[in-house]
Design a protein around this motif. Structure first.
Motif, mmCIF file in Angstrom:
data_model
loop_
_atom_site.group_PDB
_atom_site.id
_atom_site.type_symbol
_atom_site.label_atom_id
_atom_site.label_comp_id
_atom_site.label_asym_id
_atom_site.label_seq_id
_atom_site.Cartn_x
_atom_site.Cartn_y
_atom_site.Cartn_z
ATOM 1 N N PRO A 33 76.357 74.135 17.897
ATOM 2 C CA PRO A 33 76.351 74.893 16.651
ATOM 3 C C PRO A 33 76.044 74.040 15.439
ATOM 4 O O PRO A 33 75.366 74.479 14.504
ATOM 5 C CB PRO A 33 77.776 75.468 16.586
ATOM 6 C CG PRO A 33 78.578 74.699 17.556
ATOM 7 C CD PRO A 33 77.623 74.213 18.600
ATOM 8 N N TYR A 45 80.831 77.574 7.486
ATOM 9 C CA TYR A 45 80.170 78.558 8.341
ATOM 10 C C TYR A 45 80.661 79.969 8.030
ATOM 11 O O TYR A 45 81.780 80.168 7.545
ATOM 12 C CB TYR A 45 80.407 78.238 9.817
ATOM 13 C CG TYR A 45 79.740 76.960 10.267
ATOM 14 C CD1 TYR A 45 78.367 76.896 10.419
ATOM 15 C CD2 TYR A 45 80.498 75.820 10.535
ATOM 16 C CE1 TYR A 45 77.751 75.719 10.834
ATOM 17 C CE2 TYR A 45 79.893 74.644 10.946
ATOM 18 C CZ TYR A 45 78.523 74.603 11.089
ATOM 19 O OH TYR A 45 77.919 73.436 11.488
ATOM 20 N N VAL A 47 80.337 84.467 9.186
ATOM 21 C CA VAL A 47 80.186 85.409 10.284
ATOM 22 C C VAL A 47 78.709 85.532 10.690
ATOM 23 O O VAL A 47 78.391 85.710 11.866
ATOM 24 C CB VAL A 47 80.771 86.778 9.895
ATOM 25 C CG1 VAL A 47 80.419 87.846 10.912
ATOM 26 C CG2 VAL A 47 82.289 86.674 9.764
ATOM 27 N N ASP A 49 76.511 83.130 10.731
ATOM 28 C CA ASP A 49 76.265 81.991 11.612
ATOM 29 C C ASP A 49 76.850 82.255 13.000
ATOM 30 O O ASP A 49 76.242 81.927 14.021
ATOM 31 C CB ASP A 49 76.888 80.716 11.031
ATOM 32 C CG ASP A 49 76.295 80.334 9.688
ATOM 33 O OD1 ASP A 49 75.094 80.573 9.493
ATOM 34 O OD2 ASP A 49 77.034 79.808 8.841
ATOM 35 N N TYR A 50 78.022 82.817 13.024
ATOM 36 C CA TYR A 50 78.702 83.141 14.291
ATOM 37 C C TYR A 50 77.829 84.064 15.138
ATOM 38 O O TYR A 50 77.600 83.810 16.320
ATOM 39 C CB TYR A 50 80.047 83.789 13.979
ATOM 40 C CG TYR A 50 80.807 84.306 15.170
ATOM 41 C CD1 TYR A 50 81.683 83.489 15.873
ATOM 42 C CD2 TYR A 50 80.666 85.632 15.591
ATOM 43 C CE1 TYR A 50 82.392 83.968 16.970
ATOM 44 C CE2 TYR A 50 81.367 86.120 16.674
ATOM 45 C CZ TYR A 50 82.228 85.293 17.360
ATOM 46 O OH TYR A 50 82.926 85.773 18.446
ATOM 47 N N TYR A 51 77.314 85.128 14.538
ATOM 48 C CA TYR A 51 76.511 86.095 15.283
ATOM 49 C C TYR A 51 75.120 85.561 15.626
ATOM 50 O O TYR A 51 74.459 86.091 16.519
ATOM 51 C CB TYR A 51 76.393 87.399 14.505
ATOM 52 C CG TYR A 51 77.590 88.309 14.656
ATOM 53 C CD1 TYR A 51 78.063 88.662 15.916
ATOM 54 C CD2 TYR A 51 78.256 88.820 13.535
ATOM 55 C CE1 TYR A 51 79.167 89.485 16.063
ATOM 56 C CE2 TYR A 51 79.358 89.651 13.679
ATOM 57 C CZ TYR A 51 79.804 89.987 14.952
ATOM 58 O OH TYR A 51 80.896 90.804 15.105
ATOM 59 N N GLU A 60 84.884 80.344 18.333
ATOM 60 C CA GLU A 60 85.640 81.088 17.347
ATOM 61 C C GLU A 60 85.340 80.499 15.973
ATOM 62 O O GLU A 60 85.042 79.309 15.847
ATOM 63 C CB GLU A 60 87.148 81.013 17.610
ATOM 64 C CG GLU A 60 87.602 81.827 18.801
ATOM 65 C CD GLU A 60 89.111 81.843 18.953
ATOM 66 O OE1 GLU A 60 89.686 82.924 19.105
ATOM 67 O OE2 GLU A 60 89.726 80.754 18.925
ATOM 68 N N LEU A 61 85.432 81.335 14.967
ATOM 69 C CA LEU A 61 85.229 80.909 13.585
ATOM 70 C C LEU A 61 86.541 81.125 12.837
ATOM 71 O O LEU A 61 87.042 82.251 12.760
ATOM 72 C CB LEU A 61 84.110 81.749 12.949
ATOM 73 C CG LEU A 61 83.825 81.520 11.461
ATOM 74 C CD1 LEU A 61 83.220 80.136 11.237
ATOM 75 C CD2 LEU A 61 82.884 82.596 10.931
ATOM 76 N N ILE A 66 83.834 76.185 12.999
ATOM 77 C CA ILE A 66 83.472 76.669 14.327
ATOM 78 C C ILE A 66 84.191 75.834 15.388
ATOM 79 O O ILE A 66 84.129 74.610 15.380
ATOM 80 C CB ILE A 66 81.950 76.613 14.543
ATOM 81 C CG1 ILE A 66 81.268 77.723 13.731
ATOM 82 C CG2 ILE A 66 81.598 76.759 16.017
ATOM 83 C CD1 ILE A 66 79.763 77.770 13.875
ATOM 84 N N ASP A 106 85.613 90.578 19.650
ATOM 85 C CA ASP A 106 85.580 89.941 18.336
ATOM 86 C C ASP A 106 86.594 90.608 17.410
ATOM 87 O O ASP A 106 86.654 91.842 17.317
ATOM 88 C CB ASP A 106 84.198 90.054 17.706
ATOM 89 C CG ASP A 106 83.180 89.143 18.361
ATOM 90 O OD1 ASP A 106 83.595 88.143 18.982
ATOM 91 O OD2 ASP A 106 81.964 89.428 18.261
ATOM 92 N N GLN A 108 87.565 90.364 13.442
ATOM 93 C CA GLN A 108 87.311 89.836 12.094
ATOM 94 C C GLN A 108 88.635 89.915 11.333
ATOM 95 O O GLN A 108 88.885 90.813 10.538
ATOM 96 C CB GLN A 108 86.201 90.632 11.400
ATOM 97 C CG GLN A 108 85.567 89.894 10.233
ATOM 98 C CD GLN A 108 84.246 90.506 9.807
ATOM 99 O OE1 GLN A 108 83.688 91.349 10.507
ATOM 100 N NE2 GLN A 108 83.727 90.091 8.657
#
Length: 229
Positions: A33, A45, A47, A49-51, A60-61, A66, A106, A108
């Motif tokens: 990552p 980072y 969400v 970037d996560y997706y 996990e963020l 990350i 997931d 949030q």
């Protein structure tokens, strides 16, 4: 003529080698990552970037950081699966609107762009929080099955995140030590500690639902006889 052919062959080999190295670099980047988002530092980072990460890469963020997640072991999966089954059977038996989920799902957690977690087991009773791609906000119940690689994070960072986000009840399940730590955030400031030789009440259901670990441990011990854990 032979010399020319030899030089041409060498050039082709070099070109092939360069292409292979380029491919390897691209593959490494897909699994790193930090390499994909070199313009960001840990803590920055989002969400998005996560997706953007590949689906097969489990992370996990948390507060813009990350965290890589290794695939869970067989014992870990067995515990999470059979707890989820017991929760599902209880909820069905009384026609409740709550929904149990098992990872990967997931969450949030803070309803912001800096945190997305994947608890092992959750129960969600406010179905308005169920969105297309995730649970948006705090679930009612969160359970984490402790692994050597995640134990510290689950016991510290995620404990505080869940408490502050409004999770009503949090379980930390250590099947290797046969111990469960339960935080009833709504009613108590200190955790209750149980052995897995007893039924453990789920407080969001006023104790009417009790998780039984005897058969779960039998399955885990059977896995260990096969050399799996």
């Amino acid at each position: 003529m032979r010399e020319y052919g030899k030089q041409n062959h060498t050039k082709e080999k070099n070109k092939l080698y360069e292409e292979q190295e380029s491919y390897r670099a691209e593959e490494d980047q897909l699994h790193d990552p930090a390499a994909q988002y070199a313009y960001r530092r840990q803590g920055e980072y989002t969400v998005d970037d996560y997706y953007a990460l590949p689906d097969e890469q489990r992370v996990e963020l948390i507060d813009g950081v990350i965290y890589d997640m290794a695939a869970p072991g067989f014992g870990h999966q067995t515990v999470a699966l059979h707890i989820t089954k017991q929760l599902d059977e209880f909820i069905d038996s009384r026609g409740d609107s709550c929904l149990p989920f098992m990872s990967p799902v997931d969450v949030q957690l803070d309803c912001d762009e800096r945190t997305m977690v994947q608890p092992d087991v959750v129960v969600l009773c406010d179905t308005n929080k169920l969105k297309k791609r995730c649970i948006y906000g705090a679930p009612d119940l969160v359970m984490e099955v402790l692994s050597p690689s995640t134990k510290r994070k689950d016991e510290t960072t995620k404990l505080e995140k869940y408490r502050k986000a409004g999770v009503r009840e949090y379980w930390m399940i250590d099947f290797r030590q046969e111990r469960v730590v339960v935080y009833d955030f709504e009613h108590k400031s200190h955790p209750a500690i149980y052995g897995m030789n007893q039924s453990i009440p789920v407080q969001i259901f006023q104790g009417d639902c009790q998780i039984r670990f005897e058969k779960i441990l039998e399955k885990v011990h059977k896995l260990q006889t096969y050399g799996a854990s």
